[in-house]
Design a protein around this motif. Sequence first.
Motif, PDB file in Angstrom:
ATOM      1  N   THR A 268       0.830  -1.206   0.000  1.00 30.49           N
ATOM      2  CA  THR A 268       0.000   0.000   0.000  1.00 30.49           C
ATOM      3  C   THR A 268       0.863   1.255   0.000  1.00 30.49           C
ATOM      4  OG1 THR A 268      -1.562  -1.259   1.319  1.00 30.49           O
ATOM      5  CG2 THR A 268      -1.966   1.090   1.113  1.00 30.49           C
ATOM      6  N   ILE A 269       1.883   1.272   0.860  1.00 32.39           N
ATOM      7  CA  ILE A 269       2.740   2.466   0.911  1.00 32.39           C
ATOM      8  C   ILE A 269       3.433   2.671  -0.435  1.00 32.39           C
ATOM      9  CG2 ILE A 269       4.782   3.477   1.986  1.00 32.39           C
ATOM     10  CD1 ILE A 269       3.907   2.114   4.595  1.00 32.39           C
ATOM     11  N   ALA A 270       3.941   1.572  -1.000  1.00 30.37           N
ATOM     12  CA  ALA A 270       4.593   1.688  -2.303  1.00 30.37           C
ATOM     13  C   ALA A 270       3.609   2.209  -3.345  1.00 30.37           C
ATOM     14  CB  ALA A 270       5.151   0.339  -2.734  1.00 30.37           C
ATOM     15  N   ALA A 271       2.366   1.723  -3.290  1.00 33.91           N
ATOM     16  CA  ALA A 271       1.363   2.155  -4.273  1.00 33.91           C
ATOM     17  C   ALA A 271       1.057   3.631  -4.098  1.00 33.91           C
ATOM     18  CB  ALA A 271       0.093   1.325  -4.115  1.00 33.91           C
ATOM     19  N   ILE A 272       0.871   4.080  -2.851  1.00 33.49           N
ATOM     20  CA  ILE A 272       0.584   5.505  -2.614  1.00 33.49           C
ATOM     21  C   ILE A 272       1.761   6.342  -3.101  1.00 33.49           C
ATOM     22  CG2 ILE A 272       0.220   7.277  -0.856  1.00 33.49           C
ATOM     23  CD1 ILE A 272      -1.282   5.259   0.802  1.00 33.49           C
ATOM     24  N   TYR A 273       2.960   5.875  -2.805  1.00 30.42           N
ATOM     25  CA  TYR A 273       4.135   6.634  -3.230  1.00 30.42           C
ATOM     26  C   TYR A 273       4.171   6.740  -4.752  1.00 30.42           C
ATOM     27  CZ  TYR A 273       8.838   8.264  -3.909  1.00 30.42           C
ATOM     28  OH  TYR A 273       9.907   9.012  -4.311  1.00 30.42           O
ATOM     29  N   LEU A 274       3.991   5.596  -5.418  1.00 30.99           N
ATOM     30  CA  LEU A 274       4.095   5.596  -6.880  1.00 30.99           C
ATOM     31  C   LEU A 274       2.968   6.400  -7.516  1.00 30.99           C
ATOM     32  CD1 LEU A 274       5.199   1.964  -7.723  1.00 30.99           C
ATOM     33  CD2 LEU A 274       6.511   4.062  -7.957  1.00 30.99           C
ATOM     34  N   SER A 275       1.780   6.309  -6.934  1.00 28.69           N
ATOM     35  CA  SER A 275       0.642   6.960  -7.564  1.00 28.69           C
ATOM     36  C   SER A 275       0.608   8.470  -7.250  1.00 28.69           C
ATOM     37  CB  SER A 275      -0.647   6.279  -7.100  1.00 28.69           C
ATOM     38  OG  SER A 275      -1.726   7.158  -7.178  1.00 28.69           O
ATOM     39  N   GLU A 276       0.966   8.852  -6.017  1.00 36.09           N
ATOM     40  CA  GLU A 276       0.752  10.242  -5.614  1.00 36.09           C
ATOM     41  C   GLU A 276       2.039  11.070  -5.499  1.00 36.09           C
ATOM     42  OE1 GLU A 276      -2.486  11.217  -5.296  1.00 36.09           O
ATOM     43  OE2 GLU A 276      -2.875   9.168  -5.951  1.00 36.09           O
TER      44      GLU A 276
ATOM     45  N   GLU B  65      -2.123   0.602  -7.002  1.00 34.49           N
ATOM     46  CA  GLU B  65      -1.739   1.819  -7.717  1.00 34.49           C
ATOM     47  C   GLU B  65      -2.696   2.077  -8.880  1.00 34.49           C
ATOM     48  OE1 GLU B  65       1.916   1.782  -9.916  1.00 34.49           O
ATOM     49  OE2 GLU B  65       1.277   3.712 -10.702  1.00 34.49           O
ATOM     50  N   ASP B  66      -3.023   1.016  -9.613  1.00 38.50           N
ATOM     51  CA  ASP B  66      -3.988   1.189 -10.707  1.00 38.50           C
ATOM     52  C   ASP B  66      -5.282   1.797 -10.185  1.00 38.50           C
ATOM     53  OD1 ASP B  66      -2.213   0.120 -12.423  1.00 38.50           O
ATOM     54  OD2 ASP B  66      -3.136  -1.865 -12.551  1.00 38.50           O
ATOM     55  N   ALA B  67      -5.751   1.273  -9.039  1.00 37.96           N
ATOM     56  CA  ALA B  67      -7.015   1.768  -8.486  1.00 37.96           C
ATOM     57  C   ALA B  67      -6.889   3.235  -8.112  1.00 37.96           C
ATOM     58  CB  ALA B  67      -7.412   0.938  -7.272  1.00 37.96           C
ATOM     59  N   MET B  68      -5.741   3.612  -7.501  1.00 39.29           N
ATOM     60  CA  MET B  68      -5.602   5.008  -7.074  1.00 39.29           C
ATOM     61  C   MET B  68      -5.437   5.961  -8.245  1.00 39.29           C
ATOM     62  SD  MET B  68      -3.526   4.966  -3.529  1.00 39.29           S
ATOM     63  CE  MET B  68      -2.665   3.447  -3.412  1.00 39.29           C
ATOM     64  N   ARG B  69      -4.743   5.467  -9.293  1.00 38.88           N
ATOM     65  CA  ARG B  69      -4.552   6.354 -10.445  1.00 38.88           C
ATOM     66  C   ARG B  69      -5.855   6.550 -11.212  1.00 38.88           C
ATOM     67  NH1 ARG B  69       0.202   7.695 -13.132  1.00 38.88           N
ATOM     68  NH2 ARG B  69       0.167   5.957 -14.583  1.00 38.88           N
ATOM     69  N   ALA B  70      -6.806   5.663 -10.987  1.00 38.97           N
ATOM     70  CA  ALA B  70      -8.093   5.822 -11.667  1.00 38.97           C
ATOM     71  C   ALA B  70      -8.959   6.883 -10.985  1.00 38.97           C
ATOM     72  CB  ALA B  70      -8.840   4.488 -11.711  1.00 38.97           C
ATOM     73  N   VAL B  71      -8.561   7.339  -9.810  1.00 40.14           N
ATOM     74  CA  VAL B  71      -9.328   8.390  -9.132  1.00 40.14           C
ATOM     75  C   VAL B  71      -9.122   9.696  -9.902  1.00 40.14           C
ATOM     76  CG1 VAL B  71      -9.524   9.728  -7.016  1.00 40.14           C
ATOM     77  CG2 VAL B  71      -9.100   7.276  -6.895  1.00 40.14           C
ATOM     78  N   PRO B  72     -10.215  10.379 -10.265  1.00 36.66           N
ATOM     79  CA  PRO B  72     -10.082  11.560 -11.110  1.00 36.66           C
ATOM     80  C   PRO B  72      -9.255  12.665 -10.448  1.00 36.66           C
ATOM     81  CG  PRO B  72     -12.389  10.951 -10.826  1.00 36.66           C
ATOM     82  CD  PRO B  72     -11.599  10.073  -9.941  1.00 36.66           C
ATOM     83  N   ALA B  73      -8.492  13.366 -11.255  1.00 35.36           N
ATOM     84  CA  ALA B  73      -7.622  14.431 -10.760  1.00 35.36           C
ATOM     85  C   ALA B  73      -8.426  15.526 -10.056  1.00 35.36           C
ATOM     86  CB  ALA B  73      -6.820  15.023 -11.910  1.00 35.36           C
ATOM     87  N   LEU B  74      -9.677  15.707 -10.492  1.00 37.38           N
ATOM     88  CA  LEU B  74     -10.524  16.756  -9.894  1.00 37.38           C
ATOM     89  C   LEU B  74     -10.641  16.606  -8.382  1.00 37.38           C
ATOM     90  CD1 LEU B  74     -13.563  17.325 -12.225  1.00 37.38           C
ATOM     91  CD2 LEU B  74     -11.985  19.023 -11.304  1.00 37.38           C
ATOM     92  N   LEU B  75     -10.779  15.340  -7.931  1.00 33.99           N
ATOM     93  CA  LEU B  75     -10.918  15.100  -6.490  1.00 33.99           C
ATOM     94  C   LEU B  75      -9.654  15.536  -5.766  1.00 33.99           C
ATOM     95  CD1 LEU B  75     -12.700  11.636  -6.187  1.00 33.99           C
ATOM     96  CD2 LEU B  75     -13.638  13.926  -5.987  1.00 33.99           C
ATOM     97  N   ARG B  76      -8.499  15.215  -6.370  1.00 33.58           N
ATOM     98  CA  ARG B  76      -7.230  15.615  -5.754  1.00 33.58           C
ATOM     99  C   ARG B  76      -7.119  17.128  -5.704  1.00 33.58           C
ATOM    100  NH1 ARG B  76      -5.544  11.623  -9.114  1.00 33.58           N
ATOM    101  NH2 ARG B  76      -4.980   9.736  -7.995  1.00 33.58           N
ATOM    102  N   GLU B  77      -7.494  17.769  -6.822  1.00 29.13           N
ATOM    103  CA  GLU B  77      -7.382  19.220  -6.883  1.00 29.13           C
ATOM    104  C   GLU B  77      -8.268  19.862  -5.836  1.00 29.13           C
ATOM    105  OE1 GLU B  77      -8.094  20.342 -10.925  1.00 29.13           O
ATOM    106  OE2 GLU B  77      -6.257  19.342 -11.599  1.00 29.13           O
TER     107      GLU B  77
ATOM    108  N   LEU C  24       0.202  14.051   1.259  1.00 25.41           N
ATOM    109  CA  LEU C  24      -0.094  12.896   2.099  1.00 25.41           C
ATOM    110  C   LEU C  24      -1.540  12.926   2.562  1.00 25.41           C
ATOM    111  CD1 LEU C  24       0.919  10.376   3.561  1.00 25.41           C
ATOM    112  CD2 LEU C  24       1.517  11.848   5.486  1.00 25.41           C
ATOM    113  N   GLN C  25      -1.990  14.123   2.979  1.00 20.72           N
ATOM    114  CA  GLN C  25      -3.382  14.232   3.442  1.00 20.72           C
ATOM    115  C   GLN C  25      -4.352  13.932   2.305  1.00 20.72           C
ATOM    116  OE1 GLN C  25      -2.841  18.162   5.108  1.00 20.72           O
ATOM    117  NE2 GLN C  25      -3.374  17.383   7.150  1.00 20.72           N
ATOM    118  N   THR C  26      -4.042  14.456   1.122  1.00 23.19           N
ATOM    119  CA  THR C  26      -4.893  14.163  -0.033  1.00 23.19           C
ATOM    120  C   THR C  26      -4.910  12.665  -0.308  1.00 23.19           C
ATOM    121  OG1 THR C  26      -4.281  16.284  -0.964  1.00 23.19           O
ATOM    122  CG2 THR C  26      -5.259  14.698  -2.463  1.00 23.19           C
TER     123      THR C  26
END
Lengths: 261, 309, 305
Positions: B105-113, B182-194, B204-206
């Motif tokens: 999970t940590i690796a995925a968050i790191y790679l995705s975000e 990571e695939d699942a997290m990258r599928a989250v639309p950028a709008l939500l992050r913005e 990290l909070q995002t």
Amino acid sequence: MVEQLEKAIDFQPVAEVKHLDFYYSGFHAIKNVNFDIPEKKVTALIGPSGCGKTTLLRCFNRMHDLYPGNRYQGGILVNGVNILAKEVDPIEVRMRISMVFQKPNPFPKSIFENVAYGLRIRGENSRTVLDEKVEDALKSAALWEEAKDRLNQSAYDLSGGQQQRLCIARALVTEPEIVLFDEPTSALDPIATNSIEELMSGLKQKVTILIVTHSMQQAARFSDYTAFMYMGELIEFDKTETIFSQPAQKRTQDYLSGRIG
Amino acid sequence: MTQQVFSSVSTKKLSPKLIRNLKEKAIEIVLFIAASTSVATTLAIMFILLEECWFFFQEVSIFKFLTDTEWTPLFANPRYGILPLLSGTIVTSAIALFVAIPCGTIAAIYLSEFADSKLREIVKPFLELLAAIPTVVYGYFALLFVTPFLQKIFPELPGFNMLSAGLVMGLMITPFVSSLSEDAMRAVPALLREGSTAMGATKLQTALRVVFPSAISGISSSYILGASRAVGETMIVAVAAGLQPNLTLNPFSQGATITAFIVQVSLGDVARGTIEYQTIFAAGLTLVLMTLVLNIIGYYLAKRFREIY
Amino acid sequence: MQNLVEIRRNIKQRQLFNNIFALVGLFIILVAILILLALTLRMFIDGAPRLNWGFFSNFPSRRAENAGILSAWIGTTLVMLVTAVAAVPVGVASGIYLEEYAKKNWLADLIEINVTNLAGVPSIIYGLLALGLFVYDWSLGESVLTAGLTLALLILPVVIVTTREAIRAIPNSLREAAYAMGATKWQVVQDHLLPYSFGSILTGVIIGLSRAIGETAPVITIGALTFIAFLPDSPIKSEFPFISFEWLKAPFTVMPIQMFNWVSRPQADFQVNAAAAGAVLIFMTLGMNAVAIYLRYQLRKGIKW
């Protein structure tokens, strides 16, 4: 095989649209359309987006058969034969009526193979015949001079306008009676658009052209007849000058003056 | 005007249309048969397992199978309790997931975000390679590299132990978990992050408060997939954990998993029709049921947390 | 403006957590990659004393320093041949059917769900299937053919899924262009979809085969021998009809089994052999994966549609 079909069918290059209705699943996209397509002329289909002009165009080569849930009613008569009838093979229809699409969509093959494809699927493998017909088609599409020295290069090495002319050559090589154009210049720059338009006006000596366009100027510039569609209905069909100078219908007038669409 | 239909013309000749349609239909049938192979495989798996288990459970009662605390089918006085094999499977899988879920999970968050695309392009193939190494090689690694290392910390650790097998299995599963999450997290639309970033949140909070919850469906199915890999993994445990069924939850002891037992029996010569032969199918059915339960949990988790962007 | 001081402290704290996390993430990934490298290196170093020509040309032996992997690598090659010949046509055909032909109905859904589930079935279960079905019911014995078919079933989902993805990636405009020329469905598949997706499908096949090469458990289950001091019958003969299929029925061993056999022996000498076999195995699988990853990278660059 091409010749056989041609002789046997005695396909006259004129089509009559009779009480045509078309449904996408539940959506009634074409509503009781009636008009005749004149022989060896350019007929333009205009109207606001979503009015059904592309849907109507795609009835002519039964493209709707590719997707489930589509249904035709009424007919398009070509030489008295309803090409929308169940007994008529859509593949035979597409062999007689070819199509050029909105965006250039050459195959990722060589320029030569792109044009030759229609002949190859008809079983033509003689190199001399292929060479000759490909050359003729490229000449008709005004691409021969640019392409003759690079026939074996990938079609993707061509510019957008050249790619679209290649698609026109591909559509012409099997000597169809009708060629359908679906907004063929909408993805091109003005210079490429201009050359495609010149090409199409020249083609009408050979074939009947049916073109969908969203640009009224384009319809006015080189079509002979114009059909105006609105919300799935054919509002008016007449000579292009008549439509643009003195339209009979109020809705046509409104569209041309920019009040709808 | 003649009511002439296209096809009626061609049927007078040798009907090229008819031949063409027949050919097309024949091709479609061939393709359909090929596609049915996978269904046939599933049916065959179920049939073979159930058939042998039918014979097995005529010899051994299901109650005994589920409650006996000894698994000694190869002894002179055989006992058939699946519990020791289950405990071995559960201990090694739990250790593996204890490593793979946080690391993955940590690796995925790191790679995705956090990682830029260049780093990601370099790192991902390496993680893929990590997942591609044959498991027997991982088994060697666990037995001859990790166990001696662990023995320096825990001198009383036996040469075969579930801890080392589980840890190495976790290493093997980490890339699966990280790549799917990571695939699942990258599928989250950028709008939500913005939206979150615009409120002044850190990356990290995002990631933790917006991206992770939005992708929870895909992430949870990556965990389930990891778990079902761990349960079904064979060679690492067969090489490094020993082959001694042992009803214990102590990771420092040796133990056998369901899969290791099947390997152990297969290494000898067992003839069809014997109870030894049937035991491996009973063990296999237990394994299939475990992965089935995991799949069903995964299915419900995915449904429960279905992303609606 | 003391509020501003508080806000700044708050931001600083949050940024600290953020940076710590980034470091941890990077650390985990680096450790994973380091382990990959260490593992590979360690295998090669441990196995180095055996990695010579004799290792590849000798049969297994009771004496570690004379033992080699001849029967294992030839066995692996033959089994992979059967696997590829069986899995590629069936997998590609299934992928084409599901993507281009299947109507959206319960049957297509069933096949689709089934393929997904099969991908999650533990590999040793395929071994049990093969033991019951191929070895006994079909009397194929503990042979190269049985092993090849078993591994083919195992990698079938990989081939099906990559075929589907590759075909789905081809834009619809190309299909329409071909249909509009009067092509039949099969002509569209044969002239366009297959040639354009060839590279991606090949990538999937290589990845599937690399997985099959390393698979040990199902091959043990069907009774691959761990000690084989002969080779299968040669597929090429000097007399008519020159080709023989006797090798399909031959007993065999494969690389991972040979390695497993050596690992499980107590003598340290044999563990050197195991390391050498492991090094060869890693070289094979990583090599195939590297080829696949490179191929995929090139394909991504080359796509213009």
